[in-house]
Design a protein around this motif. Sequence first.
Motif, PDB file in Angstrom:
ATOM      1  N   ASP A   1       0.811  -1.215   0.000  1.00 49.12           N
ATOM      2  CA  ASP A   1       0.000   0.000   0.000  1.00 49.12           C
ATOM      3  C   ASP A   1       0.848   1.270   0.000  1.00 49.12           C
ATOM      4  N   SER A   2       1.948   1.247   0.696  1.00 49.52           N
ATOM      5  CA  SER A   2       2.783   2.457   0.774  1.00 49.52           C
ATOM      6  C   SER A   2       3.403   2.813  -0.581  1.00 49.52           C
ATOM      7  N   GLU A   3       3.442   1.862  -1.503  1.00 53.06           N
ATOM      8  CA  GLU A   3       4.045   2.109  -2.815  1.00 53.06           C
ATOM      9  C   GLU A   3       3.061   2.688  -3.834  1.00 53.06           C
ATOM     10  N   PHE A   4       1.769   2.679  -3.514  1.00 53.43           N
ATOM     11  CA  PHE A   4       0.786   3.233  -4.433  1.00 53.43           C
ATOM     12  C   PHE A   4       0.848   4.754  -4.414  1.00 53.43           C
ATOM     13  N   THR A   5       0.497   5.358  -5.524  1.00 52.14           N
ATOM     14  CA  THR A   5       0.485   6.816  -5.596  1.00 52.14           C
ATOM     15  C   THR A   5      -0.731   7.360  -4.862  1.00 52.14           C
ATOM     16  N   GLU A   6      -0.685   8.636  -4.546  1.00 52.21           N
ATOM     17  CA  GLU A   6      -1.821   9.288  -3.890  1.00 52.21           C
ATOM     18  C   GLU A   6      -3.041   9.337  -4.799  1.00 52.21           C
ATOM     19  N   SER A   7      -2.835   9.145  -6.102  1.00 53.17           N
ATOM     20  CA  SER A   7      -3.932   9.193  -7.064  1.00 53.17           C
ATOM     21  C   SER A   7      -4.644   7.855  -7.225  1.00 53.17           C
ATOM     22  N   ASN A   8      -4.192   6.823  -6.515  1.00 51.71           N
ATOM     23  CA  ASN A   8      -4.784   5.498  -6.642  1.00 51.71           C
ATOM     24  C   ASN A   8      -5.830   5.308  -5.552  1.00 51.71           C
ATOM     25  N   PHE A   9      -7.086   5.134  -5.964  1.00 48.69           N
ATOM     26  CA  PHE A   9      -8.180   4.999  -5.005  1.00 48.69           C
ATOM     27  C   PHE A   9      -8.848   3.634  -5.057  1.00 48.69           C
ATOM     28  N   GLY A  10      -8.479   2.787  -6.002  1.00 45.40           N
ATOM     29  CA  GLY A  10      -9.168   1.518  -6.214  1.00 45.40           C
ATOM     30  C   GLY A  10      -8.938   0.494  -5.131  1.00 45.40           C
ATOM     31  N   PHE A  11      -9.993   0.079  -4.449  1.00 42.84           N
ATOM     32  CA  PHE A  11      -9.980  -1.008  -3.477  1.00 42.84           C
ATOM     33  C   PHE A  11      -8.924  -0.827  -2.393  1.00 42.84           C
ATOM     34  N   ARG A  12      -8.760   0.413  -1.914  1.00 39.75           N
ATOM     35  CA  ARG A  12      -7.801   0.688  -0.853  1.00 39.75           C
ATOM     36  C   ARG A  12      -8.531   1.108   0.407  1.00 39.75           C
ATOM     37  N   ARG A  13      -8.051   0.598   1.522  1.00 46.19           N
ATOM     38  CA  ARG A  13      -8.647   0.909   2.822  1.00 46.19           C
ATOM     39  C   ARG A  13      -8.618   2.419   3.046  1.00 46.19           C
ATOM     40  N   GLY A  14      -9.736   2.946   3.485  1.00 42.70           N
ATOM     41  CA  GLY A  14      -9.812   4.363   3.769  1.00 42.70           C
ATOM     42  C   GLY A  14      -9.952   5.248   2.544  1.00 42.70           C
ATOM     43  N   ARG A  15     -10.150   4.636   1.377  1.00 42.73           N
ATOM     44  CA  ARG A  15     -10.324   5.397   0.139  1.00 42.73           C
ATOM     45  C   ARG A  15     -11.707   5.114  -0.429  1.00 42.73           C
ATOM     46  N   SER A  16     -12.301   6.130  -1.038  1.00 43.85           N
ATOM     47  CA  SER A  16     -13.643   5.949  -1.594  1.00 43.85           C
ATOM     48  C   SER A  16     -13.745   6.621  -2.955  1.00 43.85           C
TER      49      SER A  16
ATOM     50  N   ARG B   1      -9.818  18.724  -7.717  1.00 42.93           N
ATOM     51  CA  ARG B   1      -8.637  19.535  -7.367  1.00 42.93           C
ATOM     52  C   ARG B   1      -7.675  19.621  -8.545  1.00 42.93           C
ATOM     53  N   LEU B   2      -7.455  18.468  -9.198  1.00 40.16           N
ATOM     54  CA  LEU B   2      -6.543  18.464 -10.352  1.00 40.16           C
ATOM     55  C   LEU B   2      -7.074  19.344 -11.480  1.00 40.16           C
ATOM     56  N   ALA B   3      -8.384  19.299 -11.702  1.00 39.42           N
ATOM     57  CA  ALA B   3      -8.987  20.143 -12.745  1.00 39.42           C
ATOM     58  C   ALA B   3      -8.808  21.618 -12.413  1.00 39.42           C
ATOM     59  N   LYS B   4      -8.957  21.986 -11.149  1.00 37.49           N
ATOM     60  CA  LYS B   4      -8.765  23.378 -10.737  1.00 37.49           C
ATOM     61  C   LYS B   4      -7.319  23.825 -10.914  1.00 37.49           C
ATOM     62  N   GLU B   5      -6.392  22.857 -10.829  1.00 37.71           N
ATOM     63  CA  GLU B   5      -4.971  23.164 -11.039  1.00 37.71           C
ATOM     64  C   GLU B   5      -4.634  23.327 -12.520  1.00 37.71           C
ATOM     65  N   GLY B   6      -5.619  23.041 -13.396  1.00 36.53           N
ATOM     66  CA  GLY B   6      -5.396  23.206 -14.824  1.00 36.53           C
ATOM     67  C   GLY B   6      -5.066  21.922 -15.565  1.00 36.53           C
ATOM     68  N   ARG B   7      -5.174  20.800 -14.909  1.00 38.30           N
ATOM     69  CA  ARG B   7      -4.913  19.525 -15.595  1.00 38.30           C
ATOM     70  C   ARG B   7      -6.029  19.251 -16.590  1.00 38.30           C
ATOM     71  N   ASP B   8      -5.654  18.666 -17.749  1.00 43.07           N
ATOM     72  CA  ASP B   8      -6.627  18.409 -18.803  1.00 43.07           C
ATOM     73  C   ASP B   8      -7.047  16.946 -18.919  1.00 43.07           C
ATOM     74  N   TRP B   9      -6.254  16.024 -18.370  1.00 42.65           N
ATOM     75  CA  TRP B   9      -6.499  14.606 -18.589  1.00 42.65           C
ATOM     76  C   TRP B   9      -6.627  13.857 -17.271  1.00 42.65           C
ATOM     77  N   ALA B  10      -7.489  12.855 -17.285  1.00 40.95           N
ATOM     78  CA  ALA B  10      -7.586  11.879 -16.199  1.00 40.95           C
ATOM     79  C   ALA B  10      -7.753  10.519 -16.864  1.00 40.95           C
ATOM     80  N   VAL B  11      -7.068   9.532 -16.360  1.00 46.59           N
ATOM     81  CA  VAL B  11      -7.131   8.198 -16.956  1.00 46.59           C
ATOM     82  C   VAL B  11      -7.557   7.196 -15.893  1.00 46.59           C
ATOM     83  N   ALA B  12      -8.529   6.370 -16.237  1.00 47.62           N
ATOM     84  CA  ALA B  12      -8.953   5.274 -15.371  1.00 47.62           C
ATOM     85  C   ALA B  12      -8.815   3.987 -16.165  1.00 47.62           C
ATOM     86  N   VAL B  13      -8.250   2.985 -15.551  1.00 50.59           N
ATOM     87  CA  VAL B  13      -8.035   1.697 -16.225  1.00 50.59           C
ATOM     88  C   VAL B  13      -8.733   0.599 -15.457  1.00 50.59           C
TER      89      VAL B  13
END
Length: 147
Positions: free
Chosen positions: A104-119, A129-141
């Motif tokens: 778990d400690s090796e996952f990025t902060e952007s990983n929310f899939g099936f992680r304890r305490g993440r929804s 937040r990323l969109a407000k920072e000006g990011r244009d892309w989000a990828v889900a696999v």
Amino acid sequence: MKVSDVLVKVCEPGRLQAAWQQVRVNAGAAGIDRMTVEEFAQREAHFLALIHDKLKSGSYRFQPARRVLIPKPGIFKKRKLGIPVVMDRVVGTSMHSVLEEIFDSEFTESNFGFRRGRSQHQAIRHLQRLAKEGRDWAVAVDLESFF
């Protein structure tokens, strides 16, 4: 960490007890052996000792899951669902806790899939937040669909 070290952690009695408590809270239907969570609870000490001994000796084998079809909301198709036996749920939950500690400690902060305490709600707020920072892309696999 070696595989043998992981297996030692998986069969620790305290970890198996904690895994059983999680399985008990989750409840769920009986597997192919038709043993319910309530029946397991009546002989909890016996079954946990049996699981521990079989894991330690290397003789534990997962049972096939009981297959049921459940309706998909809004359509006529049904989804296949495998229901494991209670003992397999305990072992799987124990394994999950060990692997979570390792990886778990090796996952990025952007990983929310099936992680304890993440929804999914936290994932949405993260994307906002990323969109407000000006990011244009989000990828889900979806790995299952990917392969």
